[in-house]
Design an enzyme around this catalytic site. Structure first.
Site, mmCIF file in Angstrom:
data_model
loop_
_atom_site.group_PDB
_atom_site.id
_atom_site.type_symbol
_atom_site.label_atom_id
_atom_site.label_comp_id
_atom_site.label_asym_id
_atom_site.label_seq_id
_atom_site.Cartn_x
_atom_site.Cartn_y
_atom_site.Cartn_z
ATOM 1 N N GLU A 96 -26.383 -11.465 -22.696
ATOM 2 C CA GLU A 96 -25.627 -12.256 -21.899
ATOM 3 C C GLU A 96 -26.243 -12.406 -20.457
ATOM 4 O O GLU A 96 -26.486 -11.068 -19.923
ATOM 5 C CB GLU A 96 -24.050 -12.219 -21.896
ATOM 6 C CG GLU A 96 -23.747 -12.531 -23.185
ATOM 7 C CD GLU A 96 -22.173 -12.527 -23.396
ATOM 8 O OE1 GLU A 96 -21.562 -13.534 -22.855
ATOM 9 O OE2 GLU A 96 -21.728 -11.888 -24.012
ATOM 10 N N CYS A 109 -26.588 -11.593 -12.712
ATOM 11 C CA CYS A 109 -26.052 -10.335 -13.340
ATOM 12 C C CYS A 109 -26.682 -10.284 -14.866
ATOM 13 O O CYS A 109 -26.449 -11.306 -15.597
ATOM 14 C CB CYS A 109 -24.402 -10.499 -13.547
ATOM 15 S SG CYS A 109 -23.893 -8.879 -14.451
ATOM 16 N N CYS A 116 -23.225 -2.427 -26.325
ATOM 17 C CA CYS A 116 -23.312 -1.042 -25.517
ATOM 18 C C CYS A 116 -22.400 0.025 -26.280
ATOM 19 O O CYS A 116 -21.643 -0.234 -27.090
ATOM 20 C CB CYS A 116 -22.256 -1.364 -24.125
ATOM 21 S SG CYS A 116 -22.360 0.171 -23.268
ATOM 22 N N CYS A 120 -15.896 2.072 -23.031
ATOM 23 C CA CYS A 120 -14.852 1.939 -21.981
ATOM 24 C C CYS A 120 -13.668 1.014 -22.546
ATOM 25 O O CYS A 120 -14.086 -0.173 -22.844
ATOM 26 C CB CYS A 120 -15.479 1.244 -20.817
ATOM 27 S SG CYS A 120 -17.026 2.330 -20.218
ATOM 28 N N CYS A 123 -13.510 -2.881 -21.493
ATOM 29 C CA CYS A 123 -14.480 -3.731 -21.403
ATOM 30 C C CYS A 123 -14.772 -4.319 -22.855
ATOM 31 O O CYS A 123 -14.668 -3.781 -24.004
ATOM 32 C CB CYS A 123 -15.748 -3.015 -21.121
ATOM 33 S SG CYS A 123 -17.389 -3.773 -21.272
ATOM 34 N N GLY A 169 -24.309 -3.675 -21.652
ATOM 35 C CA GLY A 169 -24.976 -2.341 -21.920
ATOM 36 C C GLY A 169 -24.775 -1.435 -20.665
ATOM 37 O O GLY A 169 -24.579 -1.523 -19.517
ATOM 38 N N GLU A 170 -25.212 -0.067 -21.053
ATOM 39 C CA GLU A 170 -25.304 0.872 -19.934
ATOM 40 C C GLU A 170 -26.842 1.121 -19.640
ATOM 41 O O GLU A 170 -27.550 1.456 -20.323
ATOM 42 C CB GLU A 170 -24.639 2.292 -20.476
ATOM 43 C CG GLU A 170 -25.113 3.369 -19.571
ATOM 44 C CD GLU A 170 -24.933 3.607 -18.220
ATOM 45 O OE1 GLU A 170 -23.584 3.168 -17.891
ATOM 46 O OE2 GLU A 170 -25.419 3.534 -17.441
ATOM 47 N N SER A 201 -25.189 -0.798 -12.102
ATOM 48 C CA SER A 201 -24.170 0.236 -12.154
ATOM 49 C C SER A 201 -24.399 0.578 -13.493
ATOM 50 O O SER A 201 -24.527 0.480 -14.580
ATOM 51 C CB SER A 201 -23.128 -1.122 -12.183
ATOM 52 O OG SER A 201 -21.904 -0.395 -12.685
ATOM 53 N N SER A 224 -19.501 3.337 -11.687
ATOM 54 C CA SER A 224 -18.236 2.793 -12.070
ATOM 55 C C SER A 224 -17.082 3.908 -12.234
ATOM 56 O O SER A 224 -17.535 4.566 -13.095
ATOM 57 C CB SER A 224 -18.269 2.024 -13.321
ATOM 58 O OG SER A 224 -17.073 1.656 -13.942
ATOM 59 N N LEU A 225 -16.251 3.873 -11.571
ATOM 60 C CA LEU A 225 -15.136 5.185 -11.642
ATOM 61 C C LEU A 225 -14.265 5.095 -12.508
ATOM 62 O O LEU A 225 -13.725 5.792 -13.391
ATOM 63 C CB LEU A 225 -14.805 5.572 -10.213
ATOM 64 C CG LEU A 225 -15.789 6.819 -9.425
ATOM 65 C CD1 LEU A 225 -14.878 6.972 -8.126
ATOM 66 C CD2 LEU A 225 -15.944 7.810 -10.191
ATOM 67 N N ASN A 304 -10.386 -8.157 -15.383
ATOM 68 C CA ASN A 304 -10.489 -9.588 -15.903
ATOM 69 C C ASN A 304 -9.661 -9.624 -17.025
ATOM 70 O O ASN A 304 -10.501 -8.990 -18.036
ATOM 71 C CB ASN A 304 -11.964 -9.917 -16.008
ATOM 72 C CG ASN A 304 -12.500 -10.369 -14.549
ATOM 73 O OD1 ASN A 304 -11.935 -11.015 -13.576
ATOM 74 N ND2 ASN A 304 -13.496 -9.451 -14.236
ATOM 75 N N CYS A 347 -16.827 -9.496 -15.075
ATOM 76 C CA CYS A 347 -17.133 -7.891 -15.363
ATOM 77 C C CYS A 347 -16.310 -7.777 -16.431
ATOM 78 O O CYS A 347 -15.022 -8.136 -16.566
ATOM 79 C CB CYS A 347 -16.665 -7.250 -14.177
ATOM 80 S SG CYS A 347 -18.039 -7.554 -12.978
HETATM 81 S S1 SF4 Z 1 -18.104 -1.037 -18.822
HETATM 82 FE FE1 SF4 Z 1 -20.305 -1.126 -18.929
HETATM 83 S S2 SF4 Z 1 -20.631 1.017 -19.772
HETATM 84 FE FE2 SF4 Z 1 -18.723 0.564 -20.414
HETATM 85 S S3 SF4 Z 1 -18.446 -0.210 -22.447
HETATM 86 FE FE3 SF4 Z 1 -18.667 -1.867 -20.851
HETATM 87 S S4 SF4 Z 1 -20.941 -2.566 -20.928
HETATM 88 FE FE4 SF4 Z 1 -20.710 -0.375 -21.655
#
Ligand code: SF4
Length: 368
Positions: A96, A109, A116, A120, A123, A169-170, A201, A224-225, A304, A347
């Site tokens: 995406e 973006c 991923c 988190c 997400c 993804g990370e 990020s 990302s904290l 979001n 996001c």
């Molecule tokens: S916020 Fe980023 S690192 Fe965390 S699960 Fe979602 S895509 Fe992966």
């Protein structure tokens, strides 16, 4: 191994690698220059469109290489002009990309992985798990596709292009491919999007933050904290169990000390109603950053909402109050405006999601 796996994706090669490839192919180096310019500057997506190459060469290239591998499955356009692309890799995995037009620049973006592996809890992408990391070519292609769609194939964008590695993804778990893709995109003979226009990020892969601190040509960094204490961060971002806040912020300090003029370093803090947005948590966050002597600014991102995630965005007044507490303790703070929420482009909302009423068939797309 599929046919496609055996072919070299030339969009994922640097100019120097392309020269090597073309010479091994028994062709002169200037052909590599032509191909690089065609793929990255004119943003062509097939060898057949590169009319300056002899037909026989195009045919030979088609046999052992490819100019593009991603296809667009669907495109969604938001009321605010944001475009979300759902693409597919050659092995049928979702990718995406989001194009966000703004007054003075566009922001694209991009995704660094399909799915991923991090978990988190706020997400949607996390729910896919890791499907696989993307290749450098697949990262570069996302930008080419988005620009072609917005402006027409090879047309010069009206505004500057900024990139953010904040899609699925990370990025720091696909570090080598990411850095290679950024190198290819920085080439003045190609897209010419230089590292200081790129922000990546991370959820906090400490060794890669430390590595980035040693690299001279690098993108801007965002961390990302999501939480001001280990207890809460362990819950929201389980990667924290591996690299807890002290280690992460220690690496951030190391990184901050290497910042050069023009480079940006920020913290992102997603605001979840009633979870991490209290006055007390604002004070904890400010104290945490001050204790580590970090001066990077904090971007507050109202969450979001995305079914089936159990969170709601913090109300605007809460975000403002949180911001003023941080500022009263000397932390520079901005509130990020969500874009493309209605098409699940914002996001944390990317999860290969289809929303039929805003789909445009891929055959209508330019450069698909
Ligand atoms: S916020 Fe980023 S690192 Fe965390 S699960 Fe979602 S895509 Fe992966």
């Amino acid at each position: 191994m599929s046919e496609m796996d055996k072919k070299t994706n030339l969009t994922g090669l640097s100019h120097a690698e392309l020269v090597e490839f073309i010479e091994q192919f028994g062709e002169p180096a200037y052909r590599a220059r032509q191909i690089f310019g065609a793929l990255h500057h004119r943003r062509l997506r097939s060898f057949d469109e590169i009319s300056e190459l002899p037909k026989a060469l195009r045919e030979r290239l088609n046999e052992s290489a490819t100019a593009s591998t991603l296809t667009i499955e669907s495109r969604y356009i938001s009321e605010d002009g944001t475009r979300r692309f759902l693409m597919k890799t050659h092995d049928n995995l979702p990718v995406e990309t989001v194009f966000i037009p703004e007054e003075r620049r566009d922001t694209i973006c991009f995704s660094s992985q399909s799915g991923c592996p991090l978990q988190c809890t706020f997400c949607l992408t996390a729910q896919l798990g890791l499907l696989r990391s993307l290749t450098p070519g697949e990262i570069v292609e996302q930008i080419i596709i988005a620009l072609n769609d917005a402006y027409g194939v090879g047309e010069k964008p009206l505004r500057g292009t900024n990139l953010v590695g904040m899609g699925a993804g990370e990025p720091f778990l696909n570090f080598d491919s990411l850095m290679k893709a950024l190198g290819i995109m920085a080439d003045p003979q190609g897209l010419f999007i230089v590292p200081h226009r790129v922000t990546v990020s991370t959820a906090g892969i400490v060794p890669r933050v430390q590595e980035l601190a040693t690299i001279p040509q690098r993108p801007n960094l965002a961390i990302s904290l999501g939480a001001p204490t280990n207890e809460m961060r362990d819950e929201l971002m389980p990667i924290n169990k591996k690299w807890p806040l002290e280690e992460l912020l220690g690496a951030c300090k190391e990184f901050e000390q290497t910042l050069k003029a023009g480079e940006r370093f920020t913290f992102e803090y997603v605001m979840l109603d009633g979870v991490n947005d209290s006055d007390e948590q604002a004070r904890q966050l400010a104290n945490l950053l001050n204790r580590h002597d970090l001066h990077a600014r904090v971007n507050l991102i109202p969450h979001n909402p995305a079914d089936p995630l159990p969170y709601q965005p913090s109300p605007a007044e809460r975000v403002e109050q949180f911001k003023s507490i941080l500022e009263s303790k000397g932390v520079r703070t901005f509130v990020r405006r969500p874009r493309g929420r209605d098409i699940f482009a914002a996001c944390g909302q990317l999860a290969a999601r289809r929303e039929t009423n805003k789909i445009q068939a891929s055959s209508q797309l330019i450069g698909a």
